[in-house]
Motif scaffolding. Structure first.
Motif, PDB file in Angstrom:
ATOM      1  N   GLU A   1     -13.933  -8.838 -42.991  1.00  0.00           N
ATOM      2  CA  GLU A   1     -13.579  -7.429 -42.840  1.00  0.00           C
ATOM      3  C   GLU A   1     -14.787  -6.536 -42.623  1.00  0.00           C
ATOM      4  OE1 GLU A   1     -13.614  -9.183 -45.510  1.00  0.00           O
ATOM      5  OE2 GLU A   1     -14.320  -8.049 -47.254  1.00  0.00           O
ATOM      6  N   THR A   2     -15.997  -7.080 -42.794  1.00  0.00           N
ATOM      7  CA  THR A   2     -17.158  -6.184 -42.785  1.00  0.00           C
ATOM      8  C   THR A   2     -17.825  -6.053 -41.412  1.00  0.00           C
ATOM      9  OG1 THR A   2     -18.604  -7.925 -43.644  1.00  0.00           O
ATOM     10  CG2 THR A   2     -17.628  -6.433 -45.249  1.00  0.00           C
ATOM     11  N   VAL A   3     -17.246  -6.611 -40.346  1.00  0.00           N
ATOM     12  CA  VAL A   3     -17.805  -6.355 -39.017  1.00  0.00           C
ATOM     13  C   VAL A   3     -16.972  -5.294 -38.307  1.00  0.00           C
ATOM     14  CG1 VAL A   3     -18.814  -8.645 -38.734  1.00  0.00           C
ATOM     15  CG2 VAL A   3     -16.509  -8.218 -37.882  1.00  0.00           C
ATOM     16  N   SER A   4     -17.611  -4.585 -37.422  1.00  0.00           N
ATOM     17  CA  SER A   4     -16.926  -3.512 -36.689  1.00  0.00           C
ATOM     18  C   SER A   4     -16.277  -4.064 -35.420  1.00  0.00           C
ATOM     19  CB  SER A   4     -17.939  -2.437 -36.308  1.00  0.00           C
ATOM     20  OG  SER A   4     -18.882  -2.992 -35.399  1.00  0.00           O
ATOM     21  N   LYS A   5     -15.422  -3.251 -34.824  1.00  0.00           N
ATOM     22  CA  LYS A   5     -14.784  -3.633 -33.558  1.00  0.00           C
ATOM     23  C   LYS A   5     -15.858  -3.890 -32.489  1.00  0.00           C
ATOM     24  CE  LYS A   5     -11.596  -1.923 -30.031  1.00  0.00           C
ATOM     25  NZ  LYS A   5     -12.618  -1.799 -28.967  1.00  0.00           N
ATOM     26  N   GLU A   6     -16.913  -3.066 -32.506  1.00  0.00           N
ATOM     27  CA  GLU A   6     -17.979  -3.211 -31.509  1.00  0.00           C
ATOM     28  C   GLU A   6     -18.660  -4.578 -31.652  1.00  0.00           C
ATOM     29  OE1 GLU A   6     -17.600  -0.468 -33.454  1.00  0.00           O
ATOM     30  OE2 GLU A   6     -16.753   0.770 -31.861  1.00  0.00           O
ATOM     31  N   GLU A   7     -18.887  -4.985 -32.897  1.00  0.00           N
ATOM     32  CA  GLU A   7     -19.528  -6.287 -33.108  1.00  0.00           C
ATOM     33  C   GLU A   7     -18.625  -7.426 -32.636  1.00  0.00           C
ATOM     34  OE1 GLU A   7     -22.268  -6.461 -36.944  1.00  0.00           O
ATOM     35  OE2 GLU A   7     -20.492  -5.263 -37.346  1.00  0.00           O
ATOM     36  N   LEU A   8     -17.325  -7.272 -32.893  1.00  0.00           N
ATOM     37  CA  LEU A   8     -16.374  -8.299 -32.448  1.00  0.00           C
ATOM     38  C   LEU A   8     -16.352  -8.371 -30.925  1.00  0.00           C
ATOM     39  CD1 LEU A   8     -13.323  -7.637 -34.804  1.00  0.00           C
ATOM     40  CD2 LEU A   8     -14.788  -9.663 -34.787  1.00  0.00           C
ATOM     41  N   ASP A   9     -16.304  -7.195 -30.285  1.00  0.00           N
ATOM     42  CA  ASP A   9     -16.295  -7.154 -28.817  1.00  0.00           C
ATOM     43  C   ASP A   9     -17.547  -7.831 -28.263  1.00  0.00           C
ATOM     44  OD1 ASP A   9     -13.873  -5.852 -28.689  1.00  0.00           O
ATOM     45  OD2 ASP A   9     -14.761  -3.834 -28.604  1.00  0.00           O
ATOM     46  N   ALA A  10     -18.691  -7.523 -28.871  1.00  0.00           N
ATOM     47  CA  ALA A  10     -19.952  -8.087 -28.386  1.00  0.00           C
ATOM     48  C   ALA A  10     -19.946  -9.611 -28.547  1.00  0.00           C
ATOM     49  CB  ALA A  10     -21.126  -7.473 -29.140  1.00  0.00           C
ATOM     50  N   TYR A  11     -19.372 -10.085 -29.658  1.00  0.00           N
ATOM     51  CA  TYR A  11     -19.339 -11.531 -29.911  1.00  0.00           C
ATOM     52  C   TYR A  11     -18.475 -12.237 -28.867  1.00  0.00           C
ATOM     53  CZ  TYR A  11     -20.144 -15.529 -33.013  1.00  0.00           C
ATOM     54  OH  TYR A  11     -20.573 -16.727 -33.561  1.00  0.00           O
ATOM     55  N   VAL A  12     -17.300 -11.652 -28.608  1.00  0.00           N
ATOM     56  CA  VAL A  12     -16.401 -12.249 -27.615  1.00  0.00           C
ATOM     57  C   VAL A  12     -17.061 -12.203 -26.234  1.00  0.00           C
ATOM     58  CG1 VAL A  12     -14.178 -11.996 -26.446  1.00  0.00           C
ATOM     59  CG2 VAL A  12     -14.313 -11.745 -28.935  1.00  0.00           C
ATOM     60  N   ASP A  13     -17.733 -11.096 -25.917  1.00  0.00           N
ATOM     61  CA  ASP A  13     -18.410 -11.000 -24.622  1.00  0.00           C
ATOM     62  C   ASP A  13     -19.422 -12.124 -24.454  1.00  0.00           C
ATOM     63  OD1 ASP A  13     -16.963  -8.839 -23.856  1.00  0.00           O
ATOM     64  OD2 ASP A  13     -18.519  -7.337 -24.297  1.00  0.00           O
TER      65      ASP A  13
END
Ligand code: PLP
Length: 500
Positions: free
Chosen positions: A433-445
């Motif tokens: 729960e402690t990562v942001s949407k931006e971090e998730l997007d960057a990881y998927v990218d």
């Protein structure tokens, strides 16, 4: 120019220049040696490096930058729950009243410490639906060993000496069969069905009068909730066995469902995962074990009790399996977990689980359909998700291991790989729960970018990482000739046996 720290950073002794100092001490007291016998006096100077304070700070800061932790960026190591650790936990654990007490102090002088343990137990009981906890085990695996030892003691106490089998699903964490075997049980593996959950028919045919219990993780290591848990519990209990809950990863269900209500008799939790606390690299951890009422007489000693006025240690546990760890367990971890729980509170704990689940599913949806990655089992995940890089390996030769190494080039921590064992080329991602949407997007990218590279320029992935202090290590050489000191490194380098 910023200098990236390298594997062969000079030692602090090599940076030393005679005469440099990073301290000022008071003048030595005259004739201090007078009382010290001649034979105990130092004959030569103490061999300490001589550096200025800024040089020391830069040296250690550079070394720390070779590391990566939860405070550096996303750390989605599946099954490990690497979440942000609120800094107030450290402050509380470092409080003199907590840090400077001794476990052998008289009970009357450590009422606060006993209260911390007692209060944490009340929280854990409420969260899990169990009746009594020991906080003694040092980690998850130690908790499992404690739990299966209780199962053993329970059956022996009832004279059911023939119960020598523990059932473990094939998706289980490796510590489950290991703990069962260590406690003297025969391990019987239960296959998963195509949904990635326990195969009920296989379970039915595996139970017998030899069944001591079943160890289950729910949601399981694929991040999938075992929705037939009530049936599973019935099958095990009807056969006379006990149900053990591997609650290392409770992050998916806090405030939602309780193992105690699902029919589990024993549970262990990993305070160092779900309830923050820095971990990795071997500890320290804490793996409390909770049991239903009928098993509380088997818990390790001492338990912490409260008579309404004083907290005290209770050694009167008639059928106790004994001690599983010295003293009271890893107290500083217990303190951190209680701090975390009190600061979060009931509502925020539930919200943490909801966001952890949302994050895992968001990532699943975004990554699904990317060439080379496949999603085994049901799509709906809980706190973590597992992809398979099997198609990528077949089509390009790029393995899950290579994907993990390539992620490091982008300053991101790799997911868990090759676990669970039932998924080939597994990439097990747990964002928490402690990562942001931006971090998730960057990881998927980055994972999508790696997929494109795999089909256009696989060599760059197979030789990754390229941007880290240490490049790709030879796994076999690392296992056969582990370099565990700078001296070994220097010697091998001089002989030309390694080229990094
Ligand atoms: C981490 C983990 C364990 C073992 O916990 P340790 O503290 O590493 O001993 C057991 N089961 C599961 C599902 C885990 O994720």
């Amino acid at each position: 120019m910023f200098r990236q720290a390298k594997w062969d950073e000079p030692l602090i002794f090599e940076l030393s220049k005679p005469g440099r100092v990073g301290y000022t001490l008071p003048k030595p007291i005259e004739d201090i040696n007078i009382e010290i016998p001649e034979k105990l006096r130092r004959k030569s100077r103490l061999d300490l490096p001589e550096l200025s304070e800024p040089e020391i700070v830069k040296h250690y800061t550079r070394l720390s930058e070779m590391n990566y932790g939860v405070d550096s960026g996303i750390y989605p190591l599946g099954s490990c729950t690497m979440k942000y650790n609120p800094k107030i936990n450290e402050e509380v654990a470092d409080h003199p009243g907590v840090a400077y007490i001794h476990p052998y102090q008289d009970e009357r002088t450590i009422q606060g410490a006993l209260r911390i343990m007692w209060e944490l137990e009340q929280w854990l009981k409420e969260i899990t639906g169990m009746d009594r906890f020991t906080l003694q085990p040092a980690a998850g695996a130690n908790g499992e060993f404690t739990g299966v030892s209780i199962i053993r003691a329970y059956h022996l106490d009832r004279g059911e000496t023939q119960r020598d089998e523990i059932l473990v699903p094939d998706s289980a964490h490796g510590t489950n069969p290991a703990s069962a075997a260590m406690a003297g049980f025969k391990v019987v593996e239960i296959p998963s069905n195509e949904n990635g959950t326990v195969d009920l028919e296989a379970l039915e045919s595996a139970v017998s009068e030899r069944t001591a219990g079943l160890m289950l993780t729910n949601p399981n290591t694929l991040g999938i909730f075992e929705d037939e848990i009530v049936e599973i519990a019935e099958i095990i209990h009807r056969a006379g066995g006990l149900l053990y809950y591997d609650g290392a990863n409770l992050n998916a269900v806090l405030g939602k469902v309780r193992p105690g209500d699902m029919g589990f008799d024993i549970v262990h939790l990993n305070l160092h995962k779900t309830f923050s606390t820095p971990h990795g690299g071997g500890g320290p951890g804490s793996g409390p074990v909770g049991v239903k009422d009928f098993l509380k007489d088997f818990l390790p000693v001492p338990l912490v009790d409260y008579d309404g006025e004083h907290y005290y240690l209770d050694y009167d546990v008639p059928k106790s399996i004994g001690k599983v760890k010295e003293l009271y367990g890893n107290f500083a971890v217990i303190v951190r977990a209680l701090t975390y729980l009190k600061i979060m509170g009931r509502e925020s704990l539930r919200e943490a689980s909801e966001i952890a689940v949302l994050n895992a599913n968001y990532l699943t949806k975004k990554l699904k359909g990317t060439r080379g990655y496949e999603l085994p089992g049901k799509e709906l995940r809980k706190h973590e998700t597992v992809f398979s890089a099997e198609p990528m390996k077949k089509e390009t030769g790029v393995r899950a291991l290579d994907v993990a190494k390539r992620l490091l080039d982008f300053g991101m921590h790799a997911p868990t790989i090759y676990f669970p064992l039932i998924v080939h080329e597994a990439l097990m991602i747990e964002p928490t729960e402690t990562v942001s949407k931006e971090e998730l997007d960057a990881y998927v990218d980055v994972l999508k970018g790696i997929s494109e590279e795999a089909y256009s320029n696989p060599e760059i992935i197979k030789s990754a990482p390229h941007n880290t202090a240490i490049r790709r290590v030879d796994d076999v050489l690392a296992a056969k000739k582990p370099i565990i000191s700078w001296r070994m490194y220097r010697e091998l380098k001089e002989k030309g046996e390694i080229d990094y």
